[in-house]
Design an enzyme around this catalytic site. Structure first.
Site, PDB file in Angstrom:
ATOM      1  N   PHE A 204       0.847  -1.189   0.000  1.00  0.00           N
ATOM      2  CA  PHE A 204       0.000   0.000   0.000  1.00  0.00           C
ATOM      3  C   PHE A 204       0.883   1.240   0.000  1.00  0.00           C
ATOM      4  O   PHE A 204       1.707   1.421   0.899  1.00  0.00           O
ATOM      5  CB  PHE A 204      -0.910  -0.006   1.231  1.00  0.00           C
ATOM      6  CG  PHE A 204      -1.917   1.110   1.254  1.00  0.00           C
ATOM      7  CD1 PHE A 204      -2.895   1.198   0.278  1.00  0.00           C
ATOM      8  CD2 PHE A 204      -1.887   2.070   2.247  1.00  0.00           C
ATOM      9  CE1 PHE A 204      -3.830   2.232   0.296  1.00  0.00           C
ATOM     10  CE2 PHE A 204      -2.817   3.102   2.275  1.00  0.00           C
ATOM     11  CZ  PHE A 204      -3.787   3.176   1.294  1.00  0.00           C
ATOM     12  N   CYS A 205       0.734   2.069  -1.012  1.00  0.00           N
ATOM     13  CA  CYS A 205       1.652   3.190  -1.239  1.00  0.00           C
ATOM     14  C   CYS A 205       1.834   4.077  -0.016  1.00  0.00           C
ATOM     15  O   CYS A 205       2.953   4.433   0.338  1.00  0.00           O
ATOM     16  CB  CYS A 205       1.150   4.026  -2.420  1.00  0.00           C
ATOM     17  SG  CYS A 205       2.070   5.558  -2.692  1.00  0.00           S
TER      18      CYS A 205
END
Length: 263
Positions: A142-143
Protein backbone atom coordinates in the site's frame (compact mmCIF):
# COMPACT_ATOMS: atom_id res chain seq x y z
CA UNK A 1 11.95 28.77 -19.73
CA UNK A 2 9.10 28.10 -22.14
CA UNK A 3 5.50 28.08 -20.89
CA UNK A 4 3.67 24.96 -19.80
CA UNK A 5 0.14 23.85 -20.55
CA UNK A 6 -2.25 23.51 -17.62
CA UNK A 7 -5.18 21.10 -17.87
CA UNK A 8 -7.93 20.88 -15.26
CA UNK A 9 -9.80 17.65 -15.99
CA UNK A 10 -12.25 17.54 -13.09
CA UNK A 11 -13.45 14.11 -12.01
CA UNK A 12 -13.03 11.14 -14.36
CA UNK A 13 -13.33 7.36 -14.11
CA UNK A 14 -10.09 5.46 -13.45
CA UNK A 15 -9.66 4.16 -17.01
CA UNK A 16 -10.13 7.62 -18.49
CA UNK A 17 -7.68 9.17 -16.03
CA UNK A 18 -4.87 6.78 -16.89
CA UNK A 19 -5.66 6.95 -20.62
CA UNK A 20 -5.50 10.76 -20.64
CA UNK A 21 -2.17 10.75 -18.80
CA UNK A 22 -0.64 8.37 -21.33
CA UNK A 23 -2.16 10.21 -24.29
CA UNK A 24 -0.51 13.42 -23.04
CA UNK A 25 2.80 11.61 -22.56
CA UNK A 26 2.80 10.14 -26.07
CA UNK A 27 1.77 13.37 -27.77
CA UNK A 28 4.31 15.37 -25.80
CA UNK A 29 7.13 12.97 -26.66
CA UNK A 30 6.15 13.40 -30.32
CA UNK A 31 6.50 17.19 -30.02
CA UNK A 32 2.82 18.03 -30.52
CA UNK A 33 2.13 19.80 -27.22
CA UNK A 34 3.75 21.87 -24.50
CA UNK A 35 5.06 20.35 -21.27
CA UNK A 36 1.93 19.75 -19.25
CA UNK A 37 0.67 19.95 -15.69
CA UNK A 38 -2.70 18.24 -15.26
CA UNK A 39 -4.94 18.21 -12.18
CA UNK A 40 -7.80 15.76 -11.80
CA UNK A 41 -9.92 13.65 -9.46
CA UNK A 42 -11.62 10.26 -9.51
CA UNK A 43 -15.29 9.36 -9.92
CA UNK A 44 -16.18 6.69 -9.07
CA UNK A 45 -13.57 6.07 -6.35
CA UNK A 46 -11.16 3.36 -7.47
CA UNK A 47 -7.88 1.61 -6.78
CA UNK A 48 -4.78 2.02 -8.91
CA UNK A 49 -2.04 -0.57 -8.71
CA UNK A 50 1.64 -0.14 -9.52
CA UNK A 51 2.91 -1.42 -12.84
CA UNK A 52 4.72 -4.40 -11.32
CA UNK A 53 2.05 -5.39 -8.81
CA UNK A 54 -0.24 -8.38 -9.31
CA UNK A 55 -3.84 -7.40 -8.72
CA UNK A 56 -4.78 -10.76 -7.22
CA UNK A 57 -2.04 -10.41 -4.61
CA UNK A 58 -3.14 -7.02 -3.31
CA UNK A 59 -6.90 -6.98 -3.91
CA UNK A 60 -9.83 -9.24 -3.07
CA UNK A 61 -10.86 -9.45 -6.71
CA UNK A 62 -14.03 -11.43 -6.06
CA UNK A 63 -15.32 -8.83 -3.62
CA UNK A 64 -14.32 -5.96 -5.92
CA UNK A 65 -16.26 -7.54 -8.78
CA UNK A 66 -19.27 -8.35 -6.64
CA UNK A 67 -19.51 -4.82 -5.23
CA UNK A 68 -18.52 -2.95 -8.39
CA UNK A 69 -15.23 -1.52 -7.10
CA UNK A 70 -12.96 -0.63 -10.02
CA UNK A 71 -9.19 -0.84 -10.26
CA UNK A 72 -6.65 0.11 -12.93
CA UNK A 73 -2.97 -0.56 -13.49
CA UNK A 74 -0.65 2.47 -13.74
CA UNK A 75 2.32 2.84 -16.08
CA UNK A 76 4.34 3.90 -13.02
CA UNK A 77 5.62 1.72 -10.21
CA UNK A 78 4.90 1.87 -6.50
CA UNK A 79 2.11 0.50 -4.37
CA UNK A 80 -1.64 0.30 -4.51
CA UNK A 81 -3.63 3.50 -3.84
CA UNK A 82 -7.33 4.03 -3.21
CA UNK A 83 -8.35 7.22 -5.00
CA UNK A 84 -11.36 8.76 -3.33
CA UNK A 85 -11.43 12.18 -1.71
CA UNK A 86 -8.22 13.53 -3.17
CA UNK A 87 -6.53 15.72 -5.75
CA UNK A 88 -4.23 14.03 -8.27
CA UNK A 89 -1.66 15.79 -10.41
CA UNK A 90 0.41 14.61 -13.35
CA UNK A 91 3.26 16.32 -15.15
CA UNK A 92 4.97 15.53 -18.44
CA UNK A 93 8.18 17.20 -19.57
CA UNK A 94 11.80 16.80 -20.53
CA UNK A 95 14.15 17.17 -17.57
CA UNK A 96 15.63 20.43 -18.83
CA UNK A 97 12.18 22.02 -18.75
CA UNK A 98 12.02 21.69 -14.99
CA UNK A 99 15.76 21.64 -14.24
CA UNK A 100 15.47 18.06 -12.98
CA UNK A 101 19.02 17.04 -13.76
CA UNK A 102 21.07 14.37 -12.04
CA UNK A 103 19.79 10.99 -10.88
CA UNK A 104 16.18 9.88 -10.68
CA UNK A 105 16.33 10.50 -6.93
CA UNK A 106 17.68 14.02 -7.52
CA UNK A 107 14.83 14.58 -9.95
CA UNK A 108 12.27 13.52 -7.36
CA UNK A 109 13.67 16.04 -4.90
CA UNK A 110 13.53 18.87 -7.43
CA UNK A 111 10.08 18.05 -8.76
CA UNK A 112 8.48 17.40 -5.38
CA UNK A 113 9.67 20.77 -4.11
CA UNK A 114 6.48 22.29 -5.53
CA UNK A 115 4.51 19.98 -3.23
CA UNK A 116 6.54 21.15 -0.22
CA UNK A 117 5.64 24.71 -1.19
CA UNK A 118 2.00 23.75 -1.65
CA UNK A 119 1.81 22.55 1.95
CA UNK A 120 3.70 25.62 3.18
CA UNK A 121 1.18 27.87 1.43
CA UNK A 122 -1.53 26.10 3.39
CA UNK A 123 0.27 26.84 6.66
CA UNK A 124 1.85 23.44 7.27
CA UNK A 125 5.48 22.55 8.05
CA UNK A 126 6.38 19.75 5.61
CA UNK A 127 9.66 17.86 5.34
CA UNK A 128 11.17 15.30 3.02
CA UNK A 129 11.42 11.96 4.79
CA UNK A 130 15.20 11.90 4.33
CA UNK A 131 15.52 15.18 6.26
CA UNK A 132 13.74 14.04 9.42
CA UNK A 133 14.56 10.31 9.26
CA UNK A 134 11.29 9.02 10.74
CA UNK A 135 11.13 5.43 12.03
CA UNK A 136 11.20 2.92 9.20
CA UNK A 137 7.74 1.91 8.09
CA UNK A 138 8.93 -1.17 6.27
CA UNK A 139 7.85 -2.30 2.84
CA UNK A 140 4.15 -2.42 2.12
CA UNK A 141 2.05 -3.06 -1.01
CA UNK A 142 0.00 0.00 0.00
CA UNK A 143 1.65 3.19 -1.24
CA UNK A 144 0.82 5.44 1.69
CA UNK A 145 2.15 3.07 4.36
CA UNK A 146 5.80 3.05 3.23
CA UNK A 147 8.05 5.89 2.20
CA UNK A 148 11.01 6.80 0.03
CA UNK A 149 13.59 9.52 0.76
CA UNK A 150 11.66 12.30 -0.96
CA UNK A 151 8.17 11.44 0.15
CA UNK A 152 6.68 14.24 2.18
CA UNK A 153 5.99 14.11 5.90
CA UNK A 154 3.78 16.41 7.96
CA UNK A 155 3.71 16.05 11.72
CA UNK A 156 5.75 12.86 11.45
CA UNK A 157 3.22 11.21 9.11
CA UNK A 158 3.40 10.60 5.38
CA UNK A 159 1.01 12.64 3.27
CA UNK A 160 0.23 11.53 -0.26
CA UNK A 161 2.41 9.60 -2.66
CA UNK A 162 4.20 10.10 -5.97
CA UNK A 163 5.45 7.85 -8.76
CA UNK A 164 7.58 8.51 -11.80
CA UNK A 165 8.37 7.00 -15.19
CA UNK A 166 11.42 8.04 -17.22
CA UNK A 167 12.68 7.36 -20.70
CA UNK A 168 16.04 9.03 -21.21
CA UNK A 169 15.33 12.76 -20.64
CA UNK A 170 11.55 12.36 -20.70
CA UNK A 171 9.80 12.54 -17.32
CA UNK A 172 6.26 11.55 -16.41
CA UNK A 173 5.25 11.90 -12.78
CA UNK A 174 1.92 11.76 -11.02
CA UNK A 175 0.91 11.95 -7.40
CA UNK A 176 -2.02 11.73 -5.05
CA UNK A 177 -2.89 14.08 -2.18
CA UNK A 178 -5.72 12.81 0.03
CA UNK A 179 -8.18 15.39 1.28
CA UNK A 180 -9.56 12.73 3.61
CA UNK A 181 -8.58 9.12 4.35
CA UNK A 182 -11.58 6.90 4.97
CA UNK A 183 -9.81 3.63 5.68
CA UNK A 184 -13.05 1.82 6.55
CA UNK A 185 -14.18 2.23 2.94
CA UNK A 186 -11.20 0.68 1.16
CA UNK A 187 -9.60 -1.61 3.73
CA UNK A 188 -12.13 -4.47 3.22
CA UNK A 189 -11.01 -4.83 -0.41
CA UNK A 190 -7.31 -5.27 0.34
CA UNK A 191 -5.95 -8.80 0.34
CA UNK A 192 -3.76 -8.07 3.36
CA UNK A 193 -4.97 -5.76 6.09
CA UNK A 194 -2.72 -2.93 7.27
CA UNK A 195 -2.39 -2.38 10.99
CA UNK A 196 -1.92 1.06 12.49
CA UNK A 197 -2.34 2.94 9.23
CA UNK A 198 -3.69 6.03 10.99
CA UNK A 199 -0.42 6.30 12.92
CA UNK A 200 1.66 6.29 9.73
CA UNK A 201 -0.23 8.51 7.30
CA UNK A 202 -2.42 11.58 7.35
CA UNK A 203 -4.86 13.38 5.10
CA UNK A 204 -4.74 17.07 4.39
CA UNK A 205 -7.87 17.65 6.45
CA UNK A 206 -6.23 15.97 9.44
CA UNK A 207 -3.00 17.92 9.01
CA UNK A 208 -4.79 21.27 8.68
CA UNK A 209 -7.40 20.65 11.35
CA UNK A 210 -10.06 21.92 8.97
CA UNK A 211 -11.87 20.86 5.83
CA UNK A 212 -10.36 21.77 2.48
CA UNK A 213 -12.10 21.56 -0.88
CA UNK A 214 -10.87 20.02 -4.10
CA UNK A 215 -10.90 23.47 -5.71
CA UNK A 216 -8.86 25.11 -2.94
CA UNK A 217 -6.14 22.47 -3.10
CA UNK A 218 -6.08 22.41 -6.91
CA UNK A 219 -5.66 26.19 -7.01
CA UNK A 220 -2.88 26.07 -4.39
CA UNK A 221 -1.03 23.37 -6.35
CA UNK A 222 -1.27 25.44 -9.51
CA UNK A 223 0.05 28.61 -7.84
CA UNK A 224 2.83 26.73 -6.08
CA UNK A 225 3.95 25.06 -9.31
CA UNK A 226 4.15 28.41 -11.11
CA UNK A 227 6.11 30.04 -8.30
CA UNK A 228 8.45 27.13 -7.55
CA UNK A 229 9.64 26.74 -11.13
CA UNK A 230 9.04 30.31 -12.39
CA UNK A 231 6.82 28.89 -15.12
CA UNK A 232 3.92 30.45 -16.98
CA UNK A 233 0.93 28.10 -17.14
CA UNK A 234 -1.40 28.40 -20.12
CA UNK A 235 -4.85 26.89 -19.56
CA UNK A 236 -5.74 24.64 -22.47
CA UNK A 237 -7.63 21.45 -23.18
CA UNK A 238 -6.50 18.30 -24.86
CA UNK A 239 -5.76 18.57 -28.57
CA UNK A 240 -7.90 16.38 -30.89
CA UNK A 241 -5.08 13.84 -31.28
CA UNK A 242 -4.91 13.41 -27.50
CA UNK A 243 -8.67 13.04 -27.18
CA UNK A 244 -8.76 10.39 -29.91
CA UNK A 245 -5.80 8.50 -28.44
CA UNK A 246 -7.21 8.66 -24.90
CA UNK A 247 -10.47 7.04 -26.06
CA UNK A 248 -8.49 4.32 -27.85
CA UNK A 249 -6.23 3.69 -24.84
CA UNK A 250 -9.21 3.51 -22.49
CA UNK A 251 -11.05 0.99 -24.64
CA UNK A 252 -8.12 -1.15 -25.76
CA UNK A 253 -5.83 -0.97 -22.72
CA UNK A 254 -6.90 0.49 -19.40
CA UNK A 255 -10.42 -0.98 -19.27
CA UNK A 256 -9.23 -4.48 -20.21
CA UNK A 257 -8.37 -7.52 -18.13
CA UNK A 258 -5.30 -8.06 -20.31
CA UNK A 259 -3.78 -4.86 -18.93
CA UNK A 260 -5.15 -4.90 -15.39
CA UNK A 261 -4.81 -8.61 -14.61
CA UNK A 262 -2.54 -10.44 -17.02
CA UNK A 263 0.85 -8.85 -16.39
Amino acid sequence: MKPWRFIYSGLCDPYTNMAIDEAILLNYSSGRVLPTLRIYGWNPPAFSIGYSQKAEEVLDLERCKKEGVLFVRRITGGGIIFHHLEVTYSLTCFKQEINAFGSVKDGFKIICSFLLNTYKKLGLIPHFAIDIKPPALGKSPFCFSSYEDYDIMVGGKKIGGNAQKRKRDLIFQHGSIPLELKTDIFMPYLRNKIDGLEEKVCSLTEALGREITFEELADTIKKSFKETFSIDLIEQGLIPEEEKLALKLKKEKYATDDWNLKR
